[in-house]
Design a protein around this motif. Structure first.
Motif, short mmCIF file in Angstrom:
data_model
loop_
_atom_site.label_atom_id
_atom_site.label_comp_id
_atom_site.label_asym_id
_atom_site.label_seq_id
_atom_site.Cartn_x
_atom_site.Cartn_y
_atom_site.Cartn_z
N GLU A 1 0.81 -1.22 0.00
CA GLU A 1 0.00 0.00 0.00
C GLU A 1 0.84 1.27 0.00
OE1 GLU A 1 -3.78 -1.98 2.42
OE2 GLU A 1 -2.31 -0.73 3.46
N ILE A 2 2.11 1.19 0.39
CA ILE A 2 2.95 2.39 0.33
C ILE A 2 3.60 2.49 -1.04
CG2 ILE A 2 3.36 2.35 2.82
CD1 ILE A 2 6.17 1.32 2.26
N GLU A 3 4.07 3.68 -1.37
CA GLU A 3 4.65 3.92 -2.68
C GLU A 3 6.03 4.56 -2.55
OE1 GLU A 3 2.08 6.14 -5.18
OE2 GLU A 3 0.39 4.76 -4.98
N SER B 1 -1.76 8.37 10.21
CA SER B 1 -1.26 9.74 10.04
C SER B 1 -2.44 10.70 10.00
CB SER B 1 -0.46 9.86 8.74
OG SER B 1 0.67 9.03 8.75
N VAL B 2 -2.35 11.76 10.78
CA VAL B 2 -3.39 12.79 10.80
C VAL B 2 -2.75 14.10 10.37
CG1 VAL B 2 -5.04 14.06 12.21
CG2 VAL B 2 -4.62 11.63 12.67
N LYS B 3 -3.15 14.60 9.21
CA LYS B 3 -2.56 15.82 8.66
C LYS B 3 -3.24 17.06 9.23
CE LYS B 3 0.06 13.74 5.45
NZ LYS B 3 -0.27 13.93 4.02
N ILE B 4 -2.44 18.07 9.53
CA ILE B 4 -2.94 19.37 9.98
C ILE B 4 -2.60 20.39 8.90
CG2 ILE B 4 -2.85 21.15 11.76
CD1 ILE B 4 -1.90 19.01 13.72
N TYR C 1 7.86 10.32 6.30
CA TYR C 1 7.32 9.89 7.60
C TYR C 1 6.11 8.97 7.46
CZ TYR C 1 9.81 14.26 8.61
OH TYR C 1 10.73 15.27 8.66
N GLU C 2 5.17 9.37 6.63
CA GLU C 2 3.87 8.70 6.57
C GLU C 2 3.97 7.22 6.21
OE1 GLU C 2 -0.64 9.78 5.05
OE2 GLU C 2 1.08 10.92 4.29
N PRO C 3 4.81 6.80 5.26
CA PRO C 3 4.88 5.37 4.95
C PRO C 3 5.32 4.53 6.14
CG PRO C 3 5.83 6.65 3.16
CD PRO C 3 5.60 7.60 4.29
N ILE C 4 6.26 5.02 6.95
CA ILE C 4 6.72 4.24 8.11
C ILE C 4 5.60 4.15 9.14
CG2 ILE C 4 8.54 3.97 9.82
CD1 ILE C 4 10.20 5.94 8.10
#
Length: 383
Positions: free
Chosen positions: A11-13, A136-139, A125-128
C-alpha cells in the motif's frame, strides 16, 4: 508473488520526489531543481579524516550506537549549538537522518496510534507510520503561512494521539518556527503528554537568528533528529543523530541494532572531525543559500507565483498563478519537457499540493539564473 508481500508494504509507494525525478531524468539539457542535495563539496578536513581512517584500517564494526569519540563530540556539538543536554548515552549515530526517523517511529508506535503531521510535509514519515499500523493525521497549514499553531495542534489531539512530527526548518516550505511559537506548541504538548519527534536536519541552514530546539523546553517528551547531510554537505556519508532521554534511547538502540548494526566506521571518523573542527562549516553555505533565495524569489514573483519566503533550508513551495489551468503535476511535466527545468509537483508533499510545486535552490547561481530565464519564457504563455 504479491501474496507473499505484506499488505501494508504493497500500500505504500516510492516517494513522489524520486518518482518525478526519475520520470524526467532522460530529458537532455535538464536543469534539475528537484532533490535536496547541497551543491557544495564535503569540506576538505572532513574528507582527509576519512582518508586517514582508511589508511589506519579503521574498517571494523563500531559499537552499535557509534564510537565513544563521536558520541562525545556530538554531545558537545549540539550543546554548543543549540543548548541541548544529551549525554553520549542518550545519542545514537544512525545511517542518515532517514534511519533515525524510522527507528524513532518504529520504537514508539503501536497499531492504531495517531501521529500528527503539519501539512505540507516531507513524504518520508507517513509510509513508516503506515507500516506500523498507525494512522497519520494531517494538519493543514496552508492558511497559516505553513506554520503549525498551538491552536491547530490542540484541536487535532485525541485520546489516540501518540506523537507529533515537527520538522523545521521545513522541507518543502523552508519555513521555521520562532522560539515564541515553539513555546506555545510545547505548552500543549506538555499538557497532553504526547511525544514530539523534532526533525531538525536543516537547523544549521536557518537564515535569520539562531535555531531553537523544542527539546530545550520539553526535553522528556522530545525525540530530536539531526545529521550532517545538510550542515556539512555530507549527503552520501549517511550520518544522522538520534537524541532522546535514556529510557527511550535504551529501547531505540535495539531497533537500530537489528536494522543496520552500526553506521559506517569511516563515515563516523569523518563525522567526528566535522563536529570537532567544523562547527562553522555551514556558514558559507548558509550565506550563499540565502543570497540565492533572494534572487530566485524575486524572479518567481515576477512570473506570477505566490510564495511564502523561506526562513531556512533551500526550498520554495510556490503556488501556481490562477492563469495556469493545469494541476501541478501536468504543469511540471510541461515545464520539464518544454523548458528543460525540473521541479517537484506539490502533491508529493501534500494532498492539498495540487496547485503547488517545490523548487530546490541548492544549485549553482549560473544554473539558477538559466533556470529562471527558461521558466520566464515558459510562463509567458500564461500571461
Amino acid at each position: 508473488m504479491q501474496k507473499h508481500v505484506r499488505q501494508s508494504v504493497q500500500e505504500i509507494e516510492i516517494s513522489g520526489i524520486r518518482k518525478f525525478n526519475n520520470r524526467v531524468a532522460g530529458i537532455p539539457d535538464m536543469i534539475r531543481l528537484t532533490l535536496g542535495e547541497p551543491d557544495f563539496p564535503t569540506p576538505d578536513h572532513v574528507k582527509n579524516a576519512a582518508i586517514e581512517a582508511i589508511h589506519h584500517d579503521f574498517t571494523n564494526y563500531t559499537p552499535n550506537a557509534g564510537t565513544q569519540e563521536l558520541l562525545q563530540a556530538a554531545s558537545h556539538y549540539f550543546y554548543d549549538k543549540y543548548d541541548l543536554t544529551y549525554s553520549p548515552k542518550e545519542i545514537i549515530v544512525t545511517v542518515g537522518a532517514t534511519e533515525a526517523i524510522s527507528v524513532a517511529i518504529q520504537t514508539i508506535l503501536e497499531a492504531g496510534d495517531e501521529v500528527l503531521l503539519p501539512d505540507p510535509i516531507y513524504p518520508g514519515y507517513e509510509p513508516i507510520i503506515h507500516l506500523m499500523g498507525a494512522v497519520s493525521v494531517k494538519i493543514d497549514t496552508t492558511e497559516t503561512a505553513f506554520k503549525l499553531t498551538a491552536e491547530q495542534l490542540r484541536a487535532a489531539i485525541t485520546p489516540k494521539t501518540k506523537a507529533l512530527i515537527l520538522p523545521y526548518p521545513s522541507n518543502p516550505t523552508g519555513v521555521t518556527l520562532t522560539a515564541e511559537e515553539l513555546a506555545e506548541i510545547a505548552e500543549v504538548v506538555r499538557e497532553t503528554g504526547i511525544l514530539v519527534i523534532a526533525d531538525e536536519i536543516y537547523s544549521e541552514l536557518t537564515f535569520f537568528g539562531t535555531h531553537t530546539s523544542i527539546a530545550t523546553m520539553i526535553r522528556e517528551q522530545t525525540i530530536v533528529i539531526n545529521g550532517l547531510s545538510k550542515s556539512h554537505a555530507m549527503i552520501g556519508w549517511r550520518i544522522g543523530f538520534l537524541m532522546a532521554p535514556e529510557a527511550l534511547i535504551s529501547q531505540m538502540i535495539k531497533v537500530h541494532q537489528y536494522a543496520v548494526t552500526c553506521a559506517s566506521s569511516i563515515s563516523q571518523k569523518a563525522a567526528e572531525e566535522a563536529l570537532r573542527n567544523g562547527k562553522d562549516d555551514a556558514v558559507q553555505m548558509r550565506t550563499e543559500y540565502n543570497t540565492r533565495a533572494g534572487f530566485v524569489h524575486e524572479r518567481l514573483v515576477k512570473m506570477g507565483f505566490s510564495i511564502i519566503e523561506p526562513d531556512g533550508a533551500f526550498y520554495f513551495f510556490a503556488k501556481l498563478p490562477d492563469s495556469v489551468s493545469e494541476n501541478s503535476f501536468d504543469w511540471a511535466i510541461a515545464l520539464a519537457e518544454e523548458a528543460k527545468v525540473a521541479v517537484v509537483p506539490g502533491d508529493a508533499f501534500s494532498e492539498k499540493g495540487d496547485r503547488y510545486f517545490r523548487l530546490s535552490f541548492a544549485a549553482s547561481f549560473s544554473q539558477l539564473a538559466e533556470a529562471m530565464d527558461r521558466m520566464t519564457s515558459f510562463m509567458n504563455k500564461y500571461a
